[in-house]
Design a protein around this motif. Structure first.
Motif, PDB file in Angstrom:
ATOM      1  N   TYR A 158       0.912  -1.156   0.069  1.00 61.51           N
ATOM      2  CA  TYR A 158       0.056  -0.176   0.064  1.00 61.51           C
ATOM      3  C   TYR A 158       0.865   1.147  -0.161  1.00 61.51           C
ATOM      4  N   THR A 159       2.125   1.174   0.596  1.00 64.35           N
ATOM      5  CA  THR A 159       3.084   2.367   0.597  1.00 64.35           C
ATOM      6  C   THR A 159       3.290   2.641  -1.008  1.00 64.35           C
ATOM      7  N   THR A 160       3.745   1.650  -1.711  1.00 67.05           N
ATOM      8  CA  THR A 160       4.003   1.611  -2.801  1.00 67.05           C
ATOM      9  C   THR A 160       2.981   2.193  -3.819  1.00 67.05           C
ATOM     10  N   SER A 161       1.724   1.566  -3.635  1.00 70.31           N
ATOM     11  CA  SER A 161       0.412   1.913  -4.379  1.00 70.31           C
ATOM     12  C   SER A 161       0.240   3.297  -4.084  1.00 70.31           C
ATOM     13  N   MET A 162       0.197   3.807  -2.909  1.00 68.10           N
ATOM     14  CA  MET A 162       0.082   5.152  -2.407  1.00 68.10           C
ATOM     15  C   MET A 162       0.975   6.068  -3.350  1.00 68.10           C
ATOM     16  N   GLN A 163       2.255   5.828  -3.396  1.00 71.79           N
ATOM     17  CA  GLN A 163       3.291   6.708  -4.110  1.00 71.79           C
ATOM     18  C   GLN A 163       2.994   6.580  -5.507  1.00 71.79           C
ATOM     19  N   ASP A 164       2.725   5.504  -6.188  1.00 74.28           N
ATOM     20  CA  ASP A 164       2.278   5.490  -7.452  1.00 74.28           C
ATOM     21  C   ASP A 164       1.001   6.292  -7.907  1.00 74.28           C
ATOM     22  N   ASN A 165       0.114   6.204  -6.906  1.00 64.78           N
ATOM     23  CA  ASN A 165      -0.963   7.293  -7.316  1.00 64.78           C
ATOM     24  C   ASN A 165      -0.801   8.616  -7.144  1.00 64.78           C
ATOM     25  N   LYS A 166       0.099   8.978  -6.097  1.00 68.74           N
ATOM     26  CA  LYS A 166       0.584  10.279  -5.782  1.00 68.74           C
ATOM     27  C   LYS A 166       1.357  10.713  -7.209  1.00 68.74           C
ATOM     28  N   ASN A 167       2.076  10.124  -7.674  1.00 65.83           N
ATOM     29  CA  ASN A 167       2.959  10.352  -8.963  1.00 65.83           C
ATOM     30  C   ASN A 167       1.897  10.512  -9.988  1.00 65.83           C
ATOM     31  N   THR A 168       0.917   9.545 -10.107  1.00 67.93           N
ATOM     32  CA  THR A 168       0.006   9.733 -11.303  1.00 67.93           C
ATOM     33  C   THR A 168      -0.865  11.076 -10.957  1.00 67.93           C
ATOM     34  N   ALA A 169      -1.343  11.277 -10.018  1.00 68.13           N
ATOM     35  CA  ALA A 169      -2.136  12.581  -9.617  1.00 68.13           C
ATOM     36  C   ALA A 169      -1.416  13.868  -9.734  1.00 68.13           C
ATOM     37  N   ASP A 170      -0.055  13.755  -9.512  1.00 66.99           N
ATOM     38  CA  ASP A 170       0.831  14.797  -9.618  1.00 66.99           C
ATOM     39  C   ASP A 170       1.127  15.091 -11.304  1.00 66.99           C
ATOM     40  N   ASN A 171       1.276  13.980 -11.819  1.00 67.60           N
ATOM     41  CA  ASN A 171       1.512  14.096 -13.416  1.00 67.60           C
ATOM     42  C   ASN A 171       0.225  14.720 -14.152  1.00 67.60           C
ATOM     43  N   LEU A 172      -1.083  14.234 -13.601  1.00 72.96           N
ATOM     44  CA  LEU A 172      -2.235  14.405 -14.474  1.00 72.96           C
ATOM     45  C   LEU A 172      -2.823  15.949 -13.813  1.00 72.96           C
ATOM     46  N   ARG A 173      -2.342  16.369 -12.852  1.00 74.33           N
ATOM     47  CA  ARG A 173      -2.577  17.657 -12.382  1.00 74.33           C
ATOM     48  C   ARG A 173      -1.986  18.712 -13.367  1.00 74.33           C
ATOM     49  N   GLY A 174      -0.617  18.461 -13.882  1.00 68.24           N
ATOM     50  CA  GLY A 174      -0.233  19.147 -14.633  1.00 68.24           C
ATOM     51  C   GLY A 174      -0.732  19.291 -16.045  1.00 68.24           C
ATOM     52  N   LYS A 175      -1.555  18.028 -16.377  1.00 68.40           N
ATOM     53  CA  LYS A 175      -1.957  17.891 -17.732  1.00 68.40           C
ATOM     54  C   LYS A 175      -3.239  18.664 -17.734  1.00 68.40           C
ATOM     55  N   ILE A 181      -6.372  17.118 -20.288  1.00 67.71           N
ATOM     56  CA  ILE A 181      -7.298  15.971 -19.728  1.00 67.71           C
ATOM     57  C   ILE A 181      -8.470  16.668 -18.983  1.00 67.71           C
ATOM     58  N   SER A 182      -9.541  15.856 -18.956  1.00 67.20           N
ATOM     59  CA  SER A 182     -10.690  16.463 -18.376  1.00 67.20           C
ATOM     60  C   SER A 182     -10.683  16.517 -16.778  1.00 67.20           C
ATOM     61  N   LEU A 183     -11.637  17.173 -16.263  1.00 68.37           N
ATOM     62  CA  LEU A 183     -11.789  17.388 -14.970  1.00 68.37           C
ATOM     63  C   LEU A 183     -12.117  15.979 -14.233  1.00 68.37           C
ATOM     64  N   ASP A 184     -13.091  15.112 -14.920  1.00 63.67           N
ATOM     65  CA  ASP A 184     -13.311  13.839 -14.206  1.00 63.67           C
ATOM     66  C   ASP A 184     -12.159  12.928 -14.221  1.00 63.67           C
ATOM     67  N   THR A 185     -11.243  13.078 -15.307  1.00 57.42           N
ATOM     68  CA  THR A 185      -9.787  12.237 -15.116  1.00 57.42           C
ATOM     69  C   THR A 185      -9.095  12.694 -14.171  1.00 57.42           C
ATOM     70  N   TYR A 186      -9.027  13.978 -13.856  1.00 49.04           N
ATOM     71  CA  TYR A 186      -8.155  14.320 -12.839  1.00 49.04           C
ATOM     72  C   TYR A 186      -8.636  14.188 -11.398  1.00 49.04           C
ATOM     73  N   ASN A 187     -10.145  14.256 -11.252  1.00 50.55           N
ATOM     74  CA  ASN A 187     -10.680  13.871 -10.072  1.00 50.55           C
ATOM     75  C   ASN A 187     -10.615  12.260  -9.607  1.00 50.55           C
ATOM     76  N   GLN A 188     -10.741  11.577 -10.758  1.00 51.95           N
ATOM     77  CA  GLN A 188     -10.590  10.019 -10.364  1.00 51.95           C
ATOM     78  C   GLN A 188      -8.829   9.742 -10.051  1.00 51.95           C
ATOM     79  N   SER A 189      -8.022  10.501 -10.425  1.00 50.19           N
ATOM     80  CA  SER A 189      -6.682  10.259 -10.074  1.00 50.19           C
ATOM     81  C   SER A 189      -6.628  10.896  -8.450  1.00 50.19           C
ATOM     82  N   ARG A 190      -7.196  11.804  -8.247  1.00 52.36           N
ATOM     83  CA  ARG A 190      -7.213  12.225  -6.844  1.00 52.36           C
ATOM     84  C   ARG A 190      -8.069  11.268  -5.675  1.00 52.36           C
ATOM     85  N   ILE A 191      -9.056  10.675  -6.305  1.00 53.41           N
ATOM     86  CA  ILE A 191     -10.126   9.593  -5.718  1.00 53.41           C
ATOM     87  C   ILE A 191      -9.178   8.112  -5.368  1.00 53.41           C
TER      88      ILE A 191
END
Length: 226
Positions: A158-175, A181-191
């Motif tokens: 879960y530590t690795t999963s959290m870090q991966d999701n954080k990296n994905t969310a940070d990357n999608l935030r920039g996009k 990308i759409s707001l729904d896609t970004y929100n899903q990454s935050r969820i």
């Protein structure tokens, strides 16, 4: 473009789950440590001590039961000074001086063999119960140890999963800020990041509980086990 990013995000989540599912804790089991924990539990766990005391108690009752055979005999004596006159000259057994007698309690005499057998049976039963509990204690220590190792490995996942999701969310935030990308896609990454963080925190709590449970049964802190 947006649809392809959503598909890529989903594929990333599925790939991550498959990777985590392939993890195994078998290689993490330290059997030398496990045997130490079992030995400590047998030495320190209060219920095991109580059962051992029961075995000792029933064992000590065996010689006591053997000596109780003397209880069936009741010795007595009567003393009449020589200077006194005989109470009943006709009775040759009623004389001056010391007179001794032994009485036998027939009921006790017939009961003693059964009492001795019961004491031996109680001792054997106590031994069997101690052996049964010893086996159960070993199983319980193993179960708590395996749970502890499981929680350690789940925390890594879960530590690795959290870090991966954080990296994905940070990357999608920039996009998202660039309008790629759409707001729904970004929100899903935050969820996804929130869920992964929550799972990590819950696993930390589970790990602490598993550690406490293992320490409770072995009677010492894990850090003190050499």
């Amino acid at each position: 473009m947006k649809k392809s990013l959503q598909i890529a995000l989903i594929l990333l989540m599925v790939t991550g789950l498959k990777t985590y599912a392939q993890e195994s804790i078998i290689g993490e089991i330290n059997y030398a440590d496990l045997q130490k924990y079992i030995a400590l539990a047998k030495e320190n766990y209060p219920k095991r001590k109580a059962i051992n005391e029961t075995v000792t108690k029933t064992q000590n009752e065996l010689p006591i039961t053997a000596l109780s055979y003397l209880d069936i005999f009741n010795a007595s004596y009567f003393y009449r000074p020589e200077s006194r006159s005989v109470l009943d000259p006709v009775n040759p057994y009623n004389v001056n001086g010391f007179q001794f007698g032994v009485n036998v309690n027939l009921g006790s005499f017939l009961q003693k063999p059964f009492t001795a057998k019961k004491a031996k049976s109680d001792y054997k039963i106590a031994q069997y119960q101690a052996k049964e509990y010893e086996l159960a204690l070993e199983v319980e220590v193993k179960k708590r140890y395996y749970t502890y190792i499981q929680q350690i490995n789940q925390l890594k996942i879960y530590t690795t999963s959290m870090q991966d999701n954080k990296n994905t969310a940070d990357n999608l935030r920039g996009k998202f800020e660039k309008g790629e990308i759409s707001l729904d896609t970004y929100n899903q990454s935050r969820i996804n990041l929130t869920n992964a963080t929550t799972a990590k925190i819950q696993t930390e709590v589970n790990l602490l509980g598993a550690k406490d449970s293992l320490e409770e049964i072995i009677g010492v802190k894990l850090s003190d086990v050499k």
